[in-house]
Design a protein around this motif. Structure first.
Motif, mmCIF file in Angstrom:
data_model
loop_
_atom_site.group_PDB
_atom_site.id
_atom_site.type_symbol
_atom_site.label_atom_id
_atom_site.label_comp_id
_atom_site.label_asym_id
_atom_site.label_seq_id
_atom_site.Cartn_x
_atom_site.Cartn_y
_atom_site.Cartn_z
ATOM 1 N N THR A 67 0.952 -0.987 -0.208
ATOM 2 C CA THR A 67 -0.119 0.079 0.358
ATOM 3 C C THR A 67 0.556 1.070 0.229
ATOM 4 O O THR A 67 0.302 2.159 -0.219
ATOM 5 C CB THR A 67 -0.375 -0.046 1.514
ATOM 6 O OG1 THR A 67 -0.352 -0.094 2.352
ATOM 7 C CG2 THR A 67 -1.954 -1.508 0.994
ATOM 8 N N LYS A 68 2.524 1.340 0.339
ATOM 9 C CA LYS A 68 3.384 2.134 0.104
ATOM 10 C C LYS A 68 5.055 1.811 -0.828
ATOM 11 O O LYS A 68 4.645 0.246 -0.327
ATOM 12 C CB LYS A 68 3.299 2.731 1.423
ATOM 13 C CG LYS A 68 3.911 2.112 2.498
ATOM 14 C CD LYS A 68 3.891 2.775 3.798
ATOM 15 C CE LYS A 68 4.266 2.478 5.012
ATOM 16 N NZ LYS A 68 4.441 2.887 6.668
ATOM 17 N N VAL A 69 5.331 2.167 -0.293
ATOM 18 C CA VAL A 69 6.500 2.244 -1.106
ATOM 19 C C VAL A 69 7.658 1.599 0.272
ATOM 20 O O VAL A 69 7.537 1.880 1.556
ATOM 21 C CB VAL A 69 7.360 3.706 -1.148
ATOM 22 C CG1 VAL A 69 8.904 2.897 -1.837
ATOM 23 C CG2 VAL A 69 6.882 4.370 -2.707
ATOM 24 N N PRO A 70 7.883 0.134 0.306
ATOM 25 C CA PRO A 70 8.538 -0.502 0.831
ATOM 26 C C PRO A 70 9.974 -0.016 1.987
ATOM 27 O O PRO A 70 10.539 0.951 0.885
ATOM 28 C CB PRO A 70 8.999 -1.965 0.790
ATOM 29 C CG PRO A 70 9.150 -1.619 -0.718
ATOM 30 C CD PRO A 70 7.979 -0.566 -1.248
ATOM 31 N N GLU A 71 10.172 0.285 2.488
ATOM 32 C CA GLU A 71 11.662 0.367 3.230
ATOM 33 C C GLU A 71 12.628 -0.437 2.737
ATOM 34 O O GLU A 71 12.215 -1.849 3.051
ATOM 35 C CB GLU A 71 11.675 0.992 4.995
ATOM 36 C CG GLU A 71 11.058 2.364 5.487
ATOM 37 C CD GLU A 71 10.811 2.698 6.872
ATOM 38 O OE1 GLU A 71 11.566 1.955 7.182
ATOM 39 O OE2 GLU A 71 9.965 3.135 7.033
ATOM 40 N N GLY A 72 13.486 -0.087 2.524
ATOM 41 C CA GLY A 72 14.500 -1.310 2.424
ATOM 42 C C GLY A 72 14.599 -1.671 0.991
ATOM 43 O O GLY A 72 13.850 -1.246 0.023
ATOM 44 N N ASP A 73 15.183 -2.711 0.755
ATOM 45 C CA ASP A 73 15.160 -3.796 -0.558
ATOM 46 C C ASP A 73 13.627 -4.395 -0.830
ATOM 47 O O ASP A 73 12.990 -4.502 0.013
ATOM 48 C CB ASP A 73 15.989 -4.884 -0.808
ATOM 49 C CG ASP A 73 17.574 -4.577 -0.602
ATOM 50 O OD1 ASP A 73 17.566 -3.383 -0.508
ATOM 51 O OD2 ASP A 73 18.370 -5.077 -0.009
ATOM 52 N N TRP A 74 13.326 -4.541 -2.089
ATOM 53 C CA TRP A 74 12.378 -4.183 -3.009
ATOM 54 C C TRP A 74 12.525 -4.924 -4.136
ATOM 55 O O TRP A 74 13.451 -4.811 -4.576
ATOM 56 C CB TRP A 74 11.525 -3.010 -3.270
ATOM 57 C CG TRP A 74 9.622 -4.589 -4.037
ATOM 58 C CD1 TRP A 74 8.885 -4.481 -3.560
ATOM 59 C CD2 TRP A 74 9.951 -4.084 -5.223
ATOM 60 N NE1 TRP A 74 8.042 -5.418 -4.317
ATOM 61 C CE2 TRP A 74 9.035 -4.889 -5.885
ATOM 62 C CE3 TRP A 74 10.849 -3.417 -6.743
ATOM 63 C CZ2 TRP A 74 8.403 -4.960 -7.101
ATOM 64 C CZ3 TRP A 74 10.429 -4.239 -8.446
ATOM 65 C CH2 TRP A 74 8.693 -4.778 -7.846
ATOM 66 N N TYR A 75 12.212 -6.617 -4.435
ATOM 67 C CA TYR A 75 12.322 -7.341 -5.883
ATOM 68 C C TYR A 75 11.378 -7.650 -6.498
ATOM 69 O O TYR A 75 10.337 -8.114 -5.921
ATOM 70 C CB TYR A 75 13.275 -8.988 -4.974
ATOM 71 C CG TYR A 75 14.496 -8.324 -3.959
ATOM 72 C CD1 TYR A 75 15.782 -8.502 -5.273
ATOM 73 C CD2 TYR A 75 14.807 -8.074 -2.917
ATOM 74 C CE1 TYR A 75 16.609 -8.041 -4.797
ATOM 75 C CE2 TYR A 75 15.555 -8.254 -2.217
ATOM 76 C CZ TYR A 75 16.587 -7.848 -3.107
ATOM 77 O OH TYR A 75 17.631 -7.341 -2.260
ATOM 78 N N CYS A 76 11.525 -7.490 -7.808
ATOM 79 C CA CYS A 76 10.274 -7.964 -8.872
ATOM 80 C C CYS A 76 9.857 -9.278 -8.629
ATOM 81 O O CYS A 76 10.962 -9.984 -8.356
ATOM 82 C CB CYS A 76 10.320 -7.342 -9.868
ATOM 83 S SG CYS A 76 11.712 -7.955 -10.792
ATOM 84 N N SER A 77 8.583 -9.943 -9.718
ATOM 85 C CA SER A 77 8.585 -10.878 -9.130
ATOM 86 C C SER A 77 9.820 -11.789 -10.040
ATOM 87 O O SER A 77 9.621 -13.080 -9.700
ATOM 88 C CB SER A 77 7.063 -11.341 -9.722
ATOM 89 O OG SER A 77 6.980 -10.358 -11.582
ATOM 90 N N THR A 78 9.982 -11.284 -10.529
ATOM 91 C CA THR A 78 11.133 -12.564 -11.556
ATOM 92 C C THR A 78 12.439 -12.765 -11.216
ATOM 93 O O THR A 78 12.672 -13.768 -11.063
ATOM 94 C CB THR A 78 11.683 -11.468 -13.003
ATOM 95 O OG1 THR A 78 10.393 -11.044 -13.948
ATOM 96 C CG2 THR A 78 12.162 -12.220 -13.917
#
Length: 122
Positions: free
Chosen positions: A47-58
């Motif tokens: 619901t908001k930009v996460p803090e820390g790392d974010w990885y796409c589904s791939t």
């Protein structure tokens, strides 16, 4: 700079960024894919930009099932009865041949004989 701006393409929906709508674009920390916040396949839904790392589904798919880059192998768990039978067969084989087999070797022999029995090839 000529003031031009390259529009982002969402890695999930394939649509270009719509600057007239205020939907944040996430940047993958694994491959630099870009994704609308609303298209991200995270569970629970973001619901908001996460803090820390974010990885796409791939990248998430690539990372699943691996530990330190190596696929993990599940070992078969033996029941108490199977363990006792293997131990008895190991002891019998060792006394008959004069050399001991490992539990893994005996398990392999038992598995192959059970497969032959199940196939009807005795």
């Amino acid at each position: 700079s000529d003031g031009s701006y390259e529009l982002s393409t969402c890695c999930e929906c394939g649509q270009l960024e719509d600057r007239s709508v205020d939907i944040p674009i996430l940047l993958c920390d694994g491959c630099d894919n870009e994704c609308h916040l609303t298209c991200a396949k995270d569970r629970p839904k973001l619901t908001k930009v996460p803090e820390g790392d974010w990885y796409c589904s791939t990248c998430v798919k690539k990372r699943k099932g691996t530990t330190s880059g190596k696929k993990t192998k599940k070992s078969k768990k033996l029941t108490l009865e199977e363990r006792k039978r293997l131990d008895a067969e190991k002891a019998a084989t060792a006394s008959a041949s004069g050399s001991a087999l490992s539990t893994e070797e005996v398990a392999g022999l038992v598995a192959s004989s059970e497969k032959k029995g199940a196939d009807g090839n005795n």
